[in-house]
Design a protein around this motif. Structure first.
Motif, PDB file in Angstrom:
ATOM      1  N   GLY A 178      -8.396   4.331  16.567  1.00  0.00           N
ATOM      2  CA  GLY A 178      -7.663   5.342  16.906  1.00  0.00           C
ATOM      3  C   GLY A 178      -6.302   5.235  17.749  1.00  0.00           C
ATOM      4  O   GLY A 178      -5.725   4.222  17.656  1.00  0.00           O
ATOM      5  N   MET A 179      -5.860   6.040  18.620  1.00  0.00           N
ATOM      6  CA  MET A 179      -4.724   5.751  19.554  1.00  0.00           C
ATOM      7  C   MET A 179      -3.545   5.516  18.799  1.00  0.00           C
ATOM      8  O   MET A 179      -3.028   6.160  17.849  1.00  0.00           O
ATOM      9  CB  MET A 179      -5.153   4.622  20.618  1.00  0.00           C
ATOM     10  N   GLU A 180      -2.833   4.075  18.636  1.00  0.00           N
ATOM     11  CA  GLU A 180      -1.750   3.878  17.861  1.00  0.00           C
ATOM     12  C   GLU A 180      -2.021   3.043  16.638  1.00  0.00           C
ATOM     13  O   GLU A 180      -1.260   2.855  15.829  1.00  0.00           O
ATOM     14  CB  GLU A 180      -0.798   3.046  18.684  1.00  0.00           C
ATOM     15  N   GLY A 181      -3.527   2.663  16.412  1.00  0.00           N
ATOM     16  CA  GLY A 181      -3.848   2.086  15.346  1.00  0.00           C
ATOM     17  C   GLY A 181      -3.400   0.811  15.013  1.00  0.00           C
ATOM     18  O   GLY A 181      -3.304   0.429  13.782  1.00  0.00           O
ATOM     19  N   ALA A 182      -3.269   0.149  15.929  1.00  0.00           N
ATOM     20  CA  ALA A 182      -2.592  -1.274  15.813  1.00  0.00           C
ATOM     21  C   ALA A 182      -3.310  -2.414  15.420  1.00  0.00           C
ATOM     22  O   ALA A 182      -2.998  -3.400  14.725  1.00  0.00           O
ATOM     23  CB  ALA A 182      -1.792  -1.690  17.193  1.00  0.00           C
ATOM     24  N   LEU A 183      -4.743  -2.272  15.572  1.00  0.00           N
ATOM     25  CA  LEU A 183      -5.769  -3.159  15.058  1.00  0.00           C
ATOM     26  C   LEU A 183      -5.489  -3.589  13.430  1.00  0.00           C
ATOM     27  O   LEU A 183      -5.666  -4.890  13.357  1.00  0.00           O
ATOM     28  CB  LEU A 183      -7.071  -2.498  15.254  1.00  0.00           C
ATOM     29  N   ALA A 184      -5.262  -2.733  12.793  1.00  0.00           N
ATOM     30  CA  ALA A 184      -5.163  -3.170  11.340  1.00  0.00           C
ATOM     31  C   ALA A 184      -4.060  -4.075  11.019  1.00  0.00           C
ATOM     32  O   ALA A 184      -4.190  -4.960  10.390  1.00  0.00           O
ATOM     33  CB  ALA A 184      -4.933  -1.725  10.477  1.00  0.00           C
ATOM     34  N   SER A 185      -2.870  -3.811  11.727  1.00  0.00           N
ATOM     35  CA  SER A 185      -1.781  -4.794  11.348  1.00  0.00           C
ATOM     36  C   SER A 185      -2.024  -6.161  12.212  1.00  0.00           C
ATOM     37  O   SER A 185      -1.476  -7.137  11.433  1.00  0.00           O
ATOM     38  CB  SER A 185      -0.626  -4.173  12.139  1.00  0.00           C
ATOM     39  N   LEU A 214      -2.799   7.021  11.551  1.00  0.00           N
ATOM     40  CA  LEU A 214      -2.663   7.111  10.170  1.00  0.00           C
ATOM     41  C   LEU A 214      -1.390   6.492   9.763  1.00  0.00           C
ATOM     42  O   LEU A 214      -1.195   5.714   8.867  1.00  0.00           O
ATOM     43  CB  LEU A 214      -3.068   8.502   9.696  1.00  0.00           C
ATOM     44  N   LEU A 215      -0.246   6.989  10.288  1.00  0.00           N
ATOM     45  CA  LEU A 215       1.184   6.905  10.086  1.00  0.00           C
ATOM     46  C   LEU A 215       1.345   5.335  10.338  1.00  0.00           C
ATOM     47  O   LEU A 215       2.067   4.511   9.958  1.00  0.00           O
ATOM     48  CB  LEU A 215       2.283   7.891  11.025  1.00  0.00           C
ATOM     49  N   SER A 216       0.916   4.861  11.597  1.00  0.00           N
ATOM     50  CA  SER A 216       1.232   3.370  12.044  1.00  0.00           C
ATOM     51  C   SER A 216       0.409   2.541  11.016  1.00  0.00           C
ATOM     52  O   SER A 216       1.193   1.498  10.645  1.00  0.00           O
ATOM     53  CB  SER A 216       0.321   3.355  13.363  1.00  0.00           C
ATOM     54  N   MET A 217      -0.858   2.657  10.567  1.00  0.00           N
ATOM     55  CA  MET A 217      -1.588   1.950   9.393  1.00  0.00           C
ATOM     56  C   MET A 217      -0.588   1.982   8.180  1.00  0.00           C
ATOM     57  O   MET A 217      -0.403   1.167   7.452  1.00  0.00           O
ATOM     58  CB  MET A 217      -2.948   2.528   9.383  1.00  0.00           C
ATOM     59  N   LEU A 218      -0.214   3.361   7.845  1.00  0.00           N
ATOM     60  CA  LEU A 218       0.562   3.463   6.625  1.00  0.00           C
ATOM     61  C   LEU A 218       1.871   2.650   6.627  1.00  0.00           C
ATOM     62  O   LEU A 218       2.393   1.996   5.550  1.00  0.00           O
ATOM     63  CB  LEU A 218       1.074   4.956   6.282  1.00  0.00           C
ATOM     64  N   ASN A 219       2.581   2.452   7.901  1.00  0.00           N
ATOM     65  CA  ASN A 219       3.500   1.504   8.115  1.00  0.00           C
ATOM     66  C   ASN A 219       3.471   0.253   8.329  1.00  0.00           C
ATOM     67  O   ASN A 219       4.562  -0.400   8.836  1.00  0.00           O
ATOM     68  CB  ASN A 219       4.582   2.450   8.936  1.00  0.00           C
ATOM     69  N   SER A 220       2.238  -0.298   8.333  1.00  0.00           N
ATOM     70  CA  SER A 220       1.928  -1.541   8.756  1.00  0.00           C
ATOM     71  C   SER A 220       2.875  -2.705   8.080  1.00  0.00           C
ATOM     72  O   SER A 220       2.942  -2.518   6.811  1.00  0.00           O
ATOM     73  CB  SER A 220       0.652  -2.178   8.383  1.00  0.00           C
ATOM     74  N   CYS A 221       3.424  -3.694   8.880  1.00  0.00           N
ATOM     75  CA  CYS A 221       4.375  -4.578   8.250  1.00  0.00           C
ATOM     76  C   CYS A 221       3.460  -5.738   7.661  1.00  0.00           C
ATOM     77  O   CYS A 221       4.046  -6.747   7.122  1.00  0.00           O
ATOM     78  CB  CYS A 221       5.380  -5.159   9.519  1.00  0.00           C
ATOM     79  N   ALA A 222       2.189  -5.749   8.115  1.00  0.00           N
ATOM     80  CA  ALA A 222       1.236  -6.959   7.457  1.00  0.00           C
ATOM     81  C   ALA A 222       0.923  -6.519   6.118  1.00  0.00           C
ATOM     82  O   ALA A 222       0.534  -5.516   5.898  1.00  0.00           O
ATOM     83  CB  ALA A 222      -0.202  -6.947   8.337  1.00  0.00           C
ATOM     84  N   SER A 223       0.931  -7.626   5.398  1.00  0.00           N
ATOM     85  CA  SER A 223       0.804  -7.336   3.714  1.00  0.00           C
ATOM     86  C   SER A 223      -0.849  -7.219   3.526  1.00  0.00           C
ATOM     87  O   SER A 223      -1.518  -7.840   4.662  1.00  0.00           O
ATOM     88  CB  SER A 223       1.342  -8.632   2.834  1.00  0.00           C
ATOM     89  N   GLY A 224      -1.212  -6.514   2.654  1.00  0.00           N
ATOM     90  CA  GLY A 224      -2.646  -6.584   2.201  1.00  0.00           C
ATOM     91  C   GLY A 224      -3.348  -5.567   2.832  1.00  0.00           C
ATOM     92  O   GLY A 224      -4.716  -5.622   3.009  1.00  0.00           O
ATOM     93  N   VAL A 225      -2.932  -4.533   3.565  1.00  0.00           N
ATOM     94  CA  VAL A 225      -3.531  -3.755   4.300  1.00  0.00           C
ATOM     95  C   VAL A 225      -3.426  -2.055   3.585  1.00  0.00           C
ATOM     96  O   VAL A 225      -2.349  -1.638   3.123  1.00  0.00           O
ATOM     97  CB  VAL A 225      -2.894  -3.387   5.835  1.00  0.00           C
ATOM     98  N   SER A 226      -4.448  -1.442   3.139  1.00  0.00           N
ATOM     99  CA  SER A 226      -4.663  -0.379   2.737  1.00  0.00           C
ATOM    100  C   SER A 226      -5.305   0.563   3.436  1.00  0.00           C
ATOM    101  O   SER A 226      -5.956   0.219   4.557  1.00  0.00           O
ATOM    102  CB  SER A 226      -5.657  -0.446   1.152  1.00  0.00           C
ATOM    103  N   VAL A 227      -5.165   1.833   3.150  1.00  0.00           N
ATOM    104  CA  VAL A 227      -5.592   2.769   4.305  1.00  0.00           C
ATOM    105  C   VAL A 227      -6.289   3.957   3.691  1.00  0.00           C
ATOM    106  O   VAL A 227      -5.651   4.513   2.662  1.00  0.00           O
ATOM    107  CB  VAL A 227      -4.238   3.453   5.019  1.00  0.00           C
ATOM    108  N   VAL A 228      -7.356   4.589   4.395  1.00  0.00           N
ATOM    109  CA  VAL A 228      -7.917   5.573   3.916  1.00  0.00           C
ATOM    110  C   VAL A 228      -7.672   6.879   5.027  1.00  0.00           C
ATOM    111  O   VAL A 228      -7.176   6.539   5.916  1.00  0.00           O
ATOM    112  CB  VAL A 228      -9.569   5.303   3.786  1.00  0.00           C
TER     113      VAL A 228
END
Length: 250
Positions: A178-185, A214-228
């Motif tokens: 949650g919060m800023e969602g940076a973990l996925a990147s 959600l918006l942070s994860m959708l805008n991730s600059c790391a390739s190979g990240v998809s979002v539900v």
């Protein structure tokens, strides 16, 4: 209920006529009851049987759905978003195991892991664990080995890096925050496996109930990240299962 392979084998062996096989296949797709149409063809089409979404259904409706599923050969049933109060009523009729934190119930035994590798479920904090457990239990129910890495968020990055071996060995990683969602990147920049990001509705006012993550994860600059979608642990666990079984399918 027989699956399509069993029917074809019986036709091949001469134990079932073609007409009987056609009749069996025609009657397999679904059964309509007063309030629902229960889909028996879903496992044939998608590889996994129908799941019961518990929210919005009465306990008696869920009991009826379980009854029809069992009568038609679905011997393992996953129920998501099930309240503790509903579980207490349903368990009087069926022996289901309830995981209160995840609000998940399971009828039947978990499948033996049959996927390509391991699915890692990682959370930013402990407040994300309910969503993570929904994802992890879904993946386990569908026949996957799951490794849980909880409370490894970016506020203390050394916690995540201490598990680098588990991360790089994973065939799929589910990153939940949650919060800023940076973990996925961050995870997306460390591993060569697909990363499924799950934003959660954890955070203070401007997190907007998970929209910021959600918006942070959708805008991730790391390739190979998809979002539900927000809090959709089930969707992440299901998708991870599909990815983890692609090699076995081939």
């Amino acid at each position: 209920m027989m699956d399509e392979r069993e029917i074809l084998k019986l036709v091949k062996s001469g134990e079932m006529t073609v007409d009987d096989a056609v009749h069996e296949l025609k009657t397999m797709p679904f059964k309509e009851i007063d309030f629902a149409k229960i889909d028996f063809h879903r496992k044939i089409r998608t590889g996994a049987g129908e799941v019961i979404y518990g929210a919005g259904k009465t306990p008696l409706e869920i009991v009826k759905i379980i009854e029809v599923m069992l009568e038609n050969g679905q011997d393992k049933i996953l129920i998501t978003r099930l309240s503790k109060e509903a579980f207490e009523i349903i368990k009087k009729d069926y022996d289901i195991k309830y995981y209160e934190r995840a609000k998940v119930a399971i009828y039947g035994e978990l499948e033996k892991p049959s996927g390509l590798g391991k699915i890692v479920v990682a959370t930013g904090g402990t407040s994300d664990i309910p969503v993570a457990e929904e994802a992890a239990l879904t993946a386990e129910f569908l026949g996957n080995e799951v490794v849980r890495l909880y409370d490894v968020g970016v506020a203390g990055l050394h916690r995540l890096l201490s598990h680098i071996d588990e991360l790089v060995d994973a065939s799929v990683v589910i990153a939940i925050a949650g919060m800023e969602g940076a973990l996925a990147s961050v995870i997306g920049g460390l591993v060569d496996a697909p990363v499924i990001a799950v934003p959660t509705s954890v955070g203070y006012g401007a997190s907007l109930g998970g929209v910021a993550a959600l918006l942070s994860m959708l805008n991730s600059c790391a390739s190979g990240v998809s979002v539900v979608n927000i809090d959709n642990g089930f969707g992440a666990g299901y998708l991870a299962n599909t990815i983890n079984h692609m090699e076995a399918k081939r």
